[in-house]
Design a protein around this motif. Structure first.
Motif, PDB file in Angstrom:
ATOM      1  N   GLU A   1       0.833  -1.208   0.000  1.00  0.00           N
ATOM      2  CA  GLU A   1       0.000   0.000   0.000  1.00  0.00           C
ATOM      3  C   GLU A   1       0.866   1.255   0.000  1.00  0.00           C
ATOM      4  OE1 GLU A   1      -3.191   0.211   2.845  1.00  0.00           O
ATOM      5  OE2 GLU A   1      -3.396  -1.969   2.854  1.00  0.00           O
ATOM      6  N   VAL A   2       0.306   2.325  -0.572  1.00  0.00           N
ATOM      7  CA  VAL A   2       0.936   3.638  -0.539  1.00  0.00           C
ATOM      8  C   VAL A   2      -0.131   4.635  -0.119  1.00  0.00           C
ATOM      9  CG1 VAL A   2       2.080   5.464  -1.859  1.00  0.00           C
ATOM     10  CG2 VAL A   2       2.562   3.060  -2.394  1.00  0.00           C
TER      11      VAL A   2
ATOM     12  N   LYS B   1       4.462   8.805   4.109  1.00  0.00           N
ATOM     13  CA  LYS B   1       4.067   7.436   4.398  1.00  0.00           C
ATOM     14  C   LYS B   1       4.458   7.194   5.860  1.00  0.00           C
ATOM     15  CE  LYS B   1       6.625   5.710   1.236  1.00  0.00           C
ATOM     16  NZ  LYS B   1       7.380   4.763   0.416  1.00  0.00           N
TER      17      LYS B   1
ATOM     18  N   ALA C   1       0.621   9.287  -4.701  1.00  0.00           N
ATOM     19  CA  ALA C   1       0.024   8.313  -3.771  1.00  0.00           C
ATOM     20  C   ALA C   1      -1.397   7.970  -4.208  1.00  0.00           C
ATOM     21  CB  ALA C   1       0.039   8.859  -2.351  1.00  0.00           C
TER      22      ALA C   1
ATOM     23  N   GLN D   1      -1.574   3.912  -5.453  1.00  0.00           N
ATOM     24  CA  GLN D   1      -1.749   3.459  -4.074  1.00  0.00           C
ATOM     25  C   GLN D   1      -1.430   1.989  -3.849  1.00  0.00           C
ATOM     26  OE1 GLN D   1      -6.154   3.560  -3.028  1.00  0.00           O
ATOM     27  NE2 GLN D   1      -6.029   4.983  -4.730  1.00  0.00           N
TER      28      GLN D   1
ATOM     29  N   ASP E   1       1.238   0.492  -5.741  1.00  0.00           N
ATOM     30  CA  ASP E   1       2.514   0.251  -6.420  1.00  0.00           C
ATOM     31  C   ASP E   1       3.589   1.185  -5.869  1.00  0.00           C
ATOM     32  OD1 ASP E   1       4.664  -0.113  -8.149  1.00  0.00           O
ATOM     33  OD2 ASP E   1       3.382  -0.305  -9.913  1.00  0.00           O
ATOM     34  N   LYS E   2       4.250   0.754  -4.773  1.00  0.00           N
ATOM     35  CA  LYS E   2       5.251   1.604  -4.122  1.00  0.00           C
ATOM     36  C   LYS E   2       6.444   1.877  -5.028  1.00  0.00           C
ATOM     37  CE  LYS E   2       7.881  -1.992  -1.762  1.00  0.00           C
ATOM     38  NZ  LYS E   2       8.377  -2.501  -0.510  1.00  0.00           N
ATOM     39  N   HIS E   3       6.752   0.960  -5.929  1.00  0.00           N
ATOM     40  CA  HIS E   3       7.899   1.162  -6.812  1.00  0.00           C
ATOM     41  C   HIS E   3       7.620   2.272  -7.826  1.00  0.00           C
ATOM     42  CE1 HIS E   3       9.952  -2.195  -5.011  1.00  0.00           C
ATOM     43  NE2 HIS E   3       8.889  -2.963  -5.218  1.00  0.00           N
TER      44      HIS E   3
ATOM     45  N   TYR F   1       5.373   4.644  -7.441  1.00  0.00           N
ATOM     46  CA  TYR F   1       5.290   5.857  -6.624  1.00  0.00           C
ATOM     47  C   TYR F   1       6.683   6.457  -6.428  1.00  0.00           C
ATOM     48  CZ  TYR F   1       5.022   8.593  -2.296  1.00  0.00           C
ATOM     49  OH  TYR F   1       5.152   9.574  -1.342  1.00  0.00           O
ATOM     50  N   ALA F   2       7.641   5.638  -6.014  1.00  0.00           N
ATOM     51  CA  ALA F   2       9.002   6.109  -5.761  1.00  0.00           C
ATOM     52  C   ALA F   2       9.681   6.563  -7.053  1.00  0.00           C
ATOM     53  CB  ALA F   2       9.823   5.009  -5.096  1.00  0.00           C
TER      54      ALA F   2
END
Length: 168
Positions: free
Chosen positions: A8-9, A54, A143, A147, A149-151, A153-154
């Motif tokens: 989660e993000v 986060k 975000a 929401q 896909d943290k990769h 997002y980063a």
């Protein structure tokens, strides 16, 4: 207060509790691993007053040589950190704590360009409210869009971060 479930993000408003938790965790780390470390730095968005983040406390542990990062494994495991190795992120020993994840530690050799970038970014965001607000706006947009896909997002934050690091 802290905890981001796997996959989660989402962002939460900054709280002074993050600074208090950092100080408390830093003390525990220094008590168990102090013989091996030079400094424990609060990094990431939780280290920037007023910046939504986060809910994961990010720390950088600075050691004199990369090899000394291995000496930190057993003491940090006593504090319930899981050692993830050196292959997840470049030039660091990586640890995480909790499920949902509440803390993460990056152990860097002093002088590491990755450590220097982390500290520089933190300091820019702490000292330039306009840049901090632009970054927060981007983070909120990403975000919402990523929401799960943290990769991604980063990755989508990278161009903004590189631009502000180069401008300072």
């Amino acid at each position: 207060m802290l905890g981001l479930p796997k996959g989660e993000v989402f962002l939460v408003p900054w709280t002074e509790g993050w600074q208090r938790e950092f100080e408390s965790e830093k003390k525990r780390i220094e008590e168990l691993a102090g013989a091996f470390i030079l400094e424990v730095h609060h990094i990431g968005s939780t280290s920037v007053p007023g910046l939504s983040a986060k809910p994961i406390l990010d720390m950088a542990v600075e050691v004199e040589s990369f090899k000394l990062g291995e000496a930190c494994i057993a003491p940090l495991e006593k504090l319930d950190y899981d050692y993830k190795g050196t292959a997840i992120l470049p030039d660091r020993h990586y640890f995480s704590k909790g499920e949902p994840r509440t803390h993460q530690i990056h152990v860097y050799e002093t002088g590491s360009p990755y450590l220097e970038e982390q500290l520089k970014l933190r300091d820019i965001l702490r000292n330039d409210e306009q840049v901090m607000r632009e970054y927060e706006s981007l983070k909120r947009e990403l975000a919402d869009a990523h929401q799960n896909d943290k990769h991604l997002y980063a990755e989508r934050k990278t161009a903004f971060i590189k631009r502000i690091l180069l401008n300072e």
